[in-house]
Design a protein around this motif. Structure first.
Motif, short mmCIF file in Angstrom:
data_model
loop_
_atom_site.label_atom_id
_atom_site.label_comp_id
_atom_site.label_asym_id
_atom_site.label_seq_id
_atom_site.Cartn_x
_atom_site.Cartn_y
_atom_site.Cartn_z
N GLN A 412 81.23 31.00 1.52
CA GLN A 412 81.73 29.62 1.66
C GLN A 412 80.65 28.66 2.14
O GLN A 412 80.96 27.54 2.53
N VAL A 413 79.40 29.13 2.11
CA VAL A 413 78.35 28.34 2.76
C VAL A 413 78.35 26.86 2.32
O VAL A 413 78.35 25.96 3.16
N VAL A 414 78.36 26.62 1.01
CA VAL A 414 78.28 25.22 0.55
C VAL A 414 79.59 24.48 0.85
O VAL A 414 79.58 23.32 1.28
N LEU A 415 80.69 25.18 0.66
CA LEU A 415 81.99 24.54 0.88
C LEU A 415 82.15 24.11 2.34
O LEU A 415 82.60 23.00 2.63
N GLN A 416 81.76 25.01 3.24
CA GLN A 416 81.91 24.67 4.67
C GLN A 416 81.00 23.51 5.05
O GLN A 416 81.36 22.63 5.82
N MET A 417 79.79 23.54 4.47
CA MET A 417 78.84 22.48 4.77
C MET A 417 79.35 21.14 4.20
O MET A 417 79.29 20.10 4.87
N MET A 418 79.92 21.21 3.00
CA MET A 418 80.50 20.00 2.40
C MET A 418 81.67 19.49 3.25
O MET A 418 81.80 18.30 3.52
N ARG A 419 82.52 20.44 3.67
CA ARG A 419 83.70 20.07 4.46
C ARG A 419 83.27 19.32 5.72
O ARG A 419 83.84 18.28 6.07
N ARG A 420 82.23 19.85 6.39
CA ARG A 420 81.79 19.20 7.63
C ARG A 420 81.10 17.87 7.34
O ARG A 420 81.26 16.90 8.08
N TYR A 421 80.33 17.84 6.25
CA TYR A 421 79.68 16.56 5.89
C TYR A 421 80.74 15.48 5.65
O TYR A 421 80.66 14.36 6.17
N ILE A 422 81.74 15.85 4.84
CA ILE A 422 82.79 14.88 4.48
C ILE A 422 83.54 14.43 5.75
O ILE A 422 83.79 13.24 5.95
N GLN A 423 83.82 15.39 6.59
CA GLN A 423 84.58 15.11 7.81
C GLN A 423 83.82 14.14 8.74
O GLN A 423 84.38 13.19 9.26
N HIS A 424 82.53 14.39 8.91
CA HIS A 424 81.77 13.60 9.88
C HIS A 424 81.15 12.32 9.30
O HIS A 424 80.98 11.34 10.01
#
Ligand code: FAD
Length: 525
Positions: A412-424
């Motif tokens: 999930q490396v890219v997905l988690q990173m995207m999720r946090r980017y989008i969130q913050h």
């Protein structure tokens, strides 16, 4: 689908007024499912109903799908009024019903497959009496051959598409309804009974679609599979064919000269390709504009930014100067044991390394595959999707690139990173909230890098579906379920008349589309 519960209340209010001028919402038919959230069977049926609502979304001016949860206290009275005793109960409501009505029971029996319900909706629309016909519903009866012949001589300013089919086929009517929100095209259907006429037109198989162009030329359209989705998608993509309501919306007046001249020249592009100009312009905007609104990075924001840079430095399939810039930024961030960094310091690094040292990221925006028909449409958010799709694909194709980053072996490396980017950091807060809801629901279930590619594809299509017809939609680039049949015919199938994705083919397509070999460097500085 209309929001749960609201669907029925809309027309019901409208029926009650009795005044024709107040009946805009009742100018269409409704098919409503009364269910109860406490009924397991209803819950099991919910995905089919939701799929149906998405499937017939374009038919909304003529017929809409609704639901009402009779298990909710607020709805007890309404359900009682409609005489709902068991769940799920399906009811049709005619257009222009002037008072509350109990509608008509849909006798589903045991066969509640989506295709059956869809065909019953068509039968219901077609068999309406003249006074209850929704104004937006075009004629669904077949046109006789002699009437078709007269169309050939007419000088119309629009396309006329005629679907030739058998008496039992629903394809023609489905395509007619799929196109009712589109202008510059009229769709008709004709039966295959006049064999001599069909032969004259060169029609050897049915269903087939014959097209009369605005300039009078005509011929059979050439599609790979004679399916509703292929016909509709082809017709919607004809030059000049656009979604009606949006094209009638007033175009906002530009604030200043600079903005209005932003799109000086339309750049021709190939939609089957990925353009580096979009990826680099997106990265420029992300690093120099979106992130720059954060004066100081610290705590979770700083951690997110560092992880983002680590992953993108390894996976961005870019030109040397850009990759070098990302690597330099990553090394610099690692070398700083600070718990807060002013964003200006990061900007200095991004801006000052410049060409001399072969480390460079353009500061010009050049949208190509992401250009919009107006300056305020598409652009950055389009490029952000493309960037993250590219990263999921790169991670799946080159998993070794992440060795020694601490992210290896994490599907999930890219997905988690995207999720946090989008969130913050993502500027659109409502978008971020929607995305977070989807992530919460199912991101954890992604167990392989290939599944991560498919997860993002699927969720992007959920967003496309939600935004279809929205104000933010570019009329020149309608929101569609992607990839469309012309881009990937093998991705599309039909099972019992219902559109279905071939996920193995979708994965193969995505891995090709978002891979290095498919990137074009045209328009790049
Ligand atoms: P986009 O949807 O931006 O797609 C860009 C390109 O990606 C397409 O041209 C196509 O080539 C490709 N593509 C399309 N679908 C897929 C797919 N399923 N898989 C892989 N590639 C695909 N806007 C809102 O108004 N409300 C929201 O809630 C919202 N949420 C968003 C959430 C995220 C995470 C992002 C990045 C954007 C969101 N947006 C939202 C913006 C919106 O999704 C679009 O980006 C914007 O409307 C521009 O649309 P577009 O026509 O350029 O196509």
């Amino acid at each position: 689908m209309d929001e749960e519960g609201q669907a029925l209340l809309g027309p019901a209010r409208c029926y009650a007024t009795g005044s024709r001028s107040n009946m805009a919402a009742a100018c269409r038919y409704w098919v409503v499912q009364f269910y109860s959230s406490s009924c397991g069977h209803c819950i099991g049926f919910a995905p089919t109903w939701r799929a149906l609502a998405g499937d017939v979304r374009d038919w909304e001016p003529a017929i809409r799908i609704g639901v009402l949860d009779c298990g909710e206290e607020d709805n007890y009275e309404t359900c009682k009024e409609y005489g709902i005793y068991y769940y799920p109960t399906f009811r049709y409501f005619k257009a222009f019903t002037k008072q509350f009505t109990t509608g008509e029971n849909y006798k589903a029996g045991s066969d509640r497959e989506l295709q059956t319900v869809r065909q019953m909706m068509i039968d219901f629309l077609q068999n309406h009496s003249q006074d209850s016909r929704p104004p937006a519903c075009p004629p669904l009866d077949p046109v006789p051959s002699h009437d078709i012949a007269t169309l050939f001589d007419k000088n119309n300013h629009h396309y006329t598409a005629i679907v030739f089919e058998s008496n039992s086929s629903y394809v023609g009517r489905e395509v007619i309804l799929d196109l009712i929100q589109y202008e510059n095209i009229v769709v008709k259907r004709a039966l295959n009974s006049d064999k001599a006429f069909l032969e004259k037109l060169g029609i050897t198989s049915i269903p087939s679609c014959y097209l009369i162009y605005p300039n009078g030329s005509r011929g059979l359209i050439n599609i790979l599979k004679p399916l509703r989705s292929f016909f509709s998608s082809y017709l919607k993509s004809l030059p000049g064919v656009r979604r009606k309501l949006l094209s009638q919306l007033p175009i906002p007046i530009k604030q200043n000269k600079e903005e209005s001249t932003e799109i000086k020249q339309w750049k021709e592009f190939d939609k089957s390709k990925l353009y580096m100009a979009d990826l680099e312009s997106g990265l420029h905007y992300l690093l120099r504009v979106e992130l720059a609104t954060h004066k100081m990075l610290e705590g979770a924001e700083l951690k997110t930014f560092k992880d983002f840079v680590t992953v993108i430095a390894k996976l961005f399939p870019g030109r040397q100067p850009v990759v070098k810039l990302l690597e330099t930024l990553q090394e610099w961030l690692v070398s700083l044991p600070l718990d807060k960094i002013p964003y200006d310091a990061i900007l200095d690094l991004v801006n000052n390394k410049m060409r001399i040292s072969g480390i460079f990221l353009t500061n010009h925006v050049q949208w190509v595959g992401c250009q919009g028909s107006r300056p305020e449409l598409r652009g950055y958010t389009c490029s952000l999707w493309k960037l993250f799709h590219t990263l999921t694909v790169q991670a799946a194709i080159r998993p070794k690139a992440l060795i020694n980053t601490g992210f290896e072996d994490n599907p999930q490396v890219v997905l988690q990173m995207m999720r946090r980017y989008i969130q913050h950091f993502f500027g659109c807060k409502a978008c971020a909230q929607h995305f977070e809801e989807m992530a919460k629901e199912s991101m954890e279930s992604v167990k392989t890098l290939d599944k991560a590619v498919l997860w993002l594809w699927e969720k992007h299509n959920v967003v496309n579906n939600r935004l279809a017809g929205d104000l933010s939609e570019d009329p020149k680039f309608p929101k569609v379920q992607w990839p469309t049949p012309d881009l990937c015919p093998a991705c599309h199938e039909e099972i019992k008349g219902l559109h279905s994705w071939n996920e193995a083919q979708v994965l193969q397509f995505l891995k090709h589309h978002y891979n290095n070999e498919n990137i074009l460097y045209k328009y790049i500085e």
